[in-house]
Design a protein around this motif. Structure first.
Motif, PDB file in Angstrom:
ATOM      1  N   VAL A 186       0.828  -1.217   0.000  1.00 59.14           N
ATOM      2  CA  VAL A 186       0.000   0.000   0.000  1.00 59.14           C
ATOM      3  C   VAL A 186       0.862   1.266   0.000  1.00 59.14           C
ATOM      4  O   VAL A 186       0.407   2.337  -0.400  1.00 59.14           O
ATOM      5  CB  VAL A 186      -0.991   0.035   1.189  1.00 59.14           C
ATOM      6  CG1 VAL A 186      -2.031  -1.056   1.083  1.00 59.14           C
ATOM      7  CG2 VAL A 186      -0.276  -0.036   2.519  1.00 59.14           C
ATOM      8  N   ASP A 187       2.133   1.134   0.431  1.00 56.82           N
ATOM      9  CA  ASP A 187       3.021   2.314   0.448  1.00 56.82           C
ATOM     10  C   ASP A 187       3.370   2.802  -0.955  1.00 56.82           C
ATOM     11  O   ASP A 187       3.869   3.916  -1.126  1.00 56.82           O
ATOM     12  CB  ASP A 187       4.315   1.986   1.229  1.00 56.82           C
ATOM     13  CG  ASP A 187       5.029   0.762   0.685  1.00 56.82           C
ATOM     14  OD1 ASP A 187       4.329  -0.140   0.148  1.00 56.82           O
ATOM     15  OD2 ASP A 187       6.254   0.691   0.766  1.00 56.82           O
ATOM     16  N   THR A 188       3.086   2.002  -1.965  1.00 57.45           N
ATOM     17  CA  THR A 188       3.412   2.433  -3.340  1.00 57.45           C
ATOM     18  C   THR A 188       2.282   3.239  -3.978  1.00 57.45           C
ATOM     19  O   THR A 188       2.461   3.849  -5.033  1.00 57.45           O
ATOM     20  CB  THR A 188       3.691   1.212  -4.257  1.00 57.45           C
ATOM     21  OG1 THR A 188       2.504   0.392  -4.293  1.00 57.45           O
ATOM     22  CG2 THR A 188       4.874   0.398  -3.759  1.00 57.45           C
TER      23      THR A 188
ATOM     24  N   ASN B 151      -6.225  -6.363   6.713  1.00 52.74           N
ATOM     25  CA  ASN B 151      -6.251  -6.781   8.125  1.00 52.74           C
ATOM     26  C   ASN B 151      -7.531  -7.517   8.493  1.00 52.74           C
ATOM     27  O   ASN B 151      -7.794  -7.740   9.676  1.00 52.74           O
ATOM     28  CB  ASN B 151      -6.079  -5.556   9.040  1.00 52.74           C
ATOM     29  CG  ASN B 151      -4.680  -4.980   8.950  1.00 52.74           C
ATOM     30  OD1 ASN B 151      -3.743  -5.703   8.604  1.00 52.74           O
ATOM     31  ND2 ASN B 151      -4.523  -3.690   9.228  1.00 52.74           N
ATOM     32  N   ARG B 152      -8.345  -7.834   7.502  1.00 54.41           N
ATOM     33  CA  ARG B 152      -9.593  -8.590   7.693  1.00 54.41           C
ATOM     34  C   ARG B 152     -10.558  -7.845   8.594  1.00 54.41           C
ATOM     35  O   ARG B 152     -11.337  -8.463   9.338  1.00 54.41           O
ATOM     36  CB  ARG B 152      -9.305  -9.982   8.277  1.00 54.41           C
ATOM     37  CG  ARG B 152      -8.438 -10.860   7.377  1.00 54.41           C
ATOM     38  CD  ARG B 152      -8.092 -12.176   8.052  1.00 54.41           C
ATOM     39  NE  ARG B 152      -7.269 -13.027   7.200  1.00 54.41           N
ATOM     40  CZ  ARG B 152      -7.741 -14.014   6.442  1.00 54.41           C
ATOM     41  NH1 ARG B 152      -9.011 -14.284   6.414  1.00 54.41           N
ATOM     42  NH2 ARG B 152      -6.905 -14.730   5.709  1.00 54.41           N
ATOM     43  N   GLY B 153     -10.500  -6.520   8.587  1.00 55.73           N
ATOM     44  CA  GLY B 153     -11.314  -5.729   9.507  1.00 55.73           C
ATOM     45  C   GLY B 153     -12.709  -5.427   8.996  1.00 55.73           C
ATOM     46  O   GLY B 153     -13.591  -5.065   9.779  1.00 55.73           O
TER      47      GLY B 153
ATOM     48  N   ALA C 268      -4.749   4.117   1.066  1.00 52.84           N
ATOM     49  CA  ALA C 268      -3.832   3.079   1.580  1.00 52.84           C
ATOM     50  C   ALA C 268      -4.384   2.490   2.881  1.00 52.84           C
ATOM     51  O   ALA C 268      -4.395   1.264   3.068  1.00 52.84           O
ATOM     52  CB  ALA C 268      -2.441   3.667   1.809  1.00 52.84           C
ATOM     53  N   GLU C 269      -4.881   3.366   3.769  1.00 48.91           N
ATOM     54  CA  GLU C 269      -5.450   2.889   5.049  1.00 48.91           C
ATOM     55  C   GLU C 269      -6.699   2.039   4.775  1.00 48.91           C
ATOM     56  O   GLU C 269      -6.920   1.022   5.438  1.00 48.91           O
ATOM     57  CB  GLU C 269      -5.837   4.064   5.956  1.00 48.91           C
ATOM     58  CG  GLU C 269      -4.655   4.806   6.561  1.00 48.91           C
ATOM     59  CD  GLU C 269      -4.250   6.023   5.730  1.00 48.91           C
ATOM     60  OE1 GLU C 269      -4.315   5.961   4.481  1.00 48.91           O
ATOM     61  OE2 GLU C 269      -3.850   7.027   6.331  1.00 48.91           O
ATOM     62  N   ALA C 270      -7.500   2.480   3.821  1.00 46.17           N
ATOM     63  CA  ALA C 270      -8.734   1.739   3.504  1.00 46.17           C
ATOM     64  C   ALA C 270      -8.395   0.333   3.007  1.00 46.17           C
ATOM     65  O   ALA C 270      -9.011  -0.654   3.418  1.00 46.17           O
ATOM     66  CB  ALA C 270      -9.541   2.504   2.454  1.00 46.17           C
TER      67      ALA C 270
END
Ligand SMILES: NC(=O)c1ccc[n+]([C@@H]2O[C@H](COP(=O)([O-])OP(=O)(O)OC[C@H]3O[C@@H](n4cnc5c(N)ncnc54)[C@H](OP(=O)(O)O)[C@@H]3O)[C@@H](O)[C@H]2O)c1
Length: 340
Positions: A12-14, A326-328, A318-320
């Protein structure tokens, strides 16, 4: 305008957000100001280079978006600036503006929110295609679904209710028990329980009528074993190839290596069917648009209502995506592109 891009394979950092010139609607096209874009698990796999049918990098992901018409190109009739629409972008939806052929633009009923519209095409479209179009889901039937708390899983639960399924067994991670049960499913802990045994024990040893498997690897054969005679397996994903947000070649290889190669002679003897499903590669667009018409009717009648896990500003893409890694998520995750 700004849009999200995947510059190359990576974590996700990319992910980057870039400023580009506003797109211009050509003949037969419409320009749409996006308010919501859907995130799908496939977007995560594309970022990891594990998808197989995405554009070359750099590209903008996003299969689906909801927003309003800004302007239209030459020859367009029946759609005007200000109209609220759903856009089947098939890539490019993670943008403040999209331009696309009006054949891929659907007007929204006043009562349908942008959230609901952006949450329907991929998840409900796929669930409907499998269970209703291919599977002829009928009253009293029993369904097994994996990732039961996710986007497709929650859509499956609602469709099963609408079509009178008598039991839906849903596998998910332990913290989602209550949520899965609140959707009327029999929760199956994906780690602590053997879902094949649960399916057999809940059906007097016979097995389920429909098994929906997006996991891949040896999981697929277990789903096949959970079927009764005449049962149908839908193979439509390979989530076991994904381990965290960075690409794991080992996990992808293990998934590929352990996915069963079905033998028609054995299938004949066991009286079971296997469907392969990839909505993005359906040749006949009228099939998918037919599903969307049916789903829109069902939404208006109150038979379905997408469960939105969360809406993130697109700057938090990225957080989304990490939230899904994270299976959240419990339901659909959306990006907010509305002007602020
Ligand atoms: N072929 C097609 O046309 C098509 C169309 C739509 C979707 N799909 C597939 O259907 C599946 C569900 O899609 P979706 O967009 O609705 O996603 P989703 O179910 O919302 O995906 C997130 C959930 O998947 C589960 N999961 C399983 N393995 C995972 C992993 N390695 N990493 C992170 N989460 C994992 C997690 O729930 P638990 O931990 O609770 O299991 C997670 O919360 C995906 O495999 C997708 O590729 C295929």
């Amino acid at each position: 305008m700004r849009k999200v891009i995947y510059p190359a394979v990576g974590g996700v950092d990319t992910i980057r957000i870039v400023e580009v010139a506003d797109p211009v609607a050509g003949p037969g096209e419409a320009r749409i100001r996006v308010h919501r874009a859907g995130i799908n698990f496939a977007d995560l796999m594309m970022r990891q280079g594990l998808y197989g049918s995405n554009p070359d990098y750099p590209f903008t992901p996003g299969y689906e978006a909801a927003g309003e018409i800004m302007d239209v190109g030459e020859g367009v009739e029946g759609i005007s600036p200000g109209d609220r629409v759903l856009a089947i972008t098939a890539f490019g939806g993670y943008s403040e503006q999209v331009v696309l052929n009006t054949k891929r633009v659907i007007s929204l009923p006043d009562s349908m929110s942008f959230d609901q519209a952006a949450a329907i095409p991929v998840t409900y479209g796929t669930a409907f295609h499998m269970l209703v179009y291919l599977g002829n889901l009928s009253e009293g039937e029993i369904v097994l679904v994996h990732h039961a708390a996710g986007g497709v899983g929650t859509a499956v639960a609602q469709l099963c209710k609408a079509y009178g399924a008598s039991l839906v067994l849903g596998t998910a991670s332990a913290p989602k028990r209550e949520f899965v049960e609140s959707l009327g499913m029999r929760f199956v802990d994906r780690e602590a329980e053997d879902f094949v045994e649960v399916c057999k024990s809940k059906t007097g040893g016979k097995g389920v009528h429909h098994a929906i498997d997006p996991v891949g690897g040896d999981h697929v054969m277990r789903s096949y074993k959970a079927l009764r005679q005449g049962g149908k397996l839908y193979f439509f994903g390979a989530s076991s190839a994904v381990k965290g947000d960075k690409r794991s070649i080992l996990a992808a290889f293990k998934m590929w290596r352990s996915t069963p190669r079905f033998n028609p002679l054995k299938m004949m003897s066991s009286n079971k069917a296997v469907f392969g499903v990839h909505m993005g590669l359906l040749d006949d667009e009228s099939v998918f648009s037919g599903h969307l018409e049916n789903l829109s009717d069902m939404l208006l009648k109150g038979q379905i209502d997408p469960i939105i896990d969360s809406v993130w500003r697109f700057e938090q893409v990225a957080e989304a995506q990490m939230h899904i890694h994270n299976r959240g998520n419990r339901g659909k995750v959306l990006l907010d592109f509305s002007p602020q």
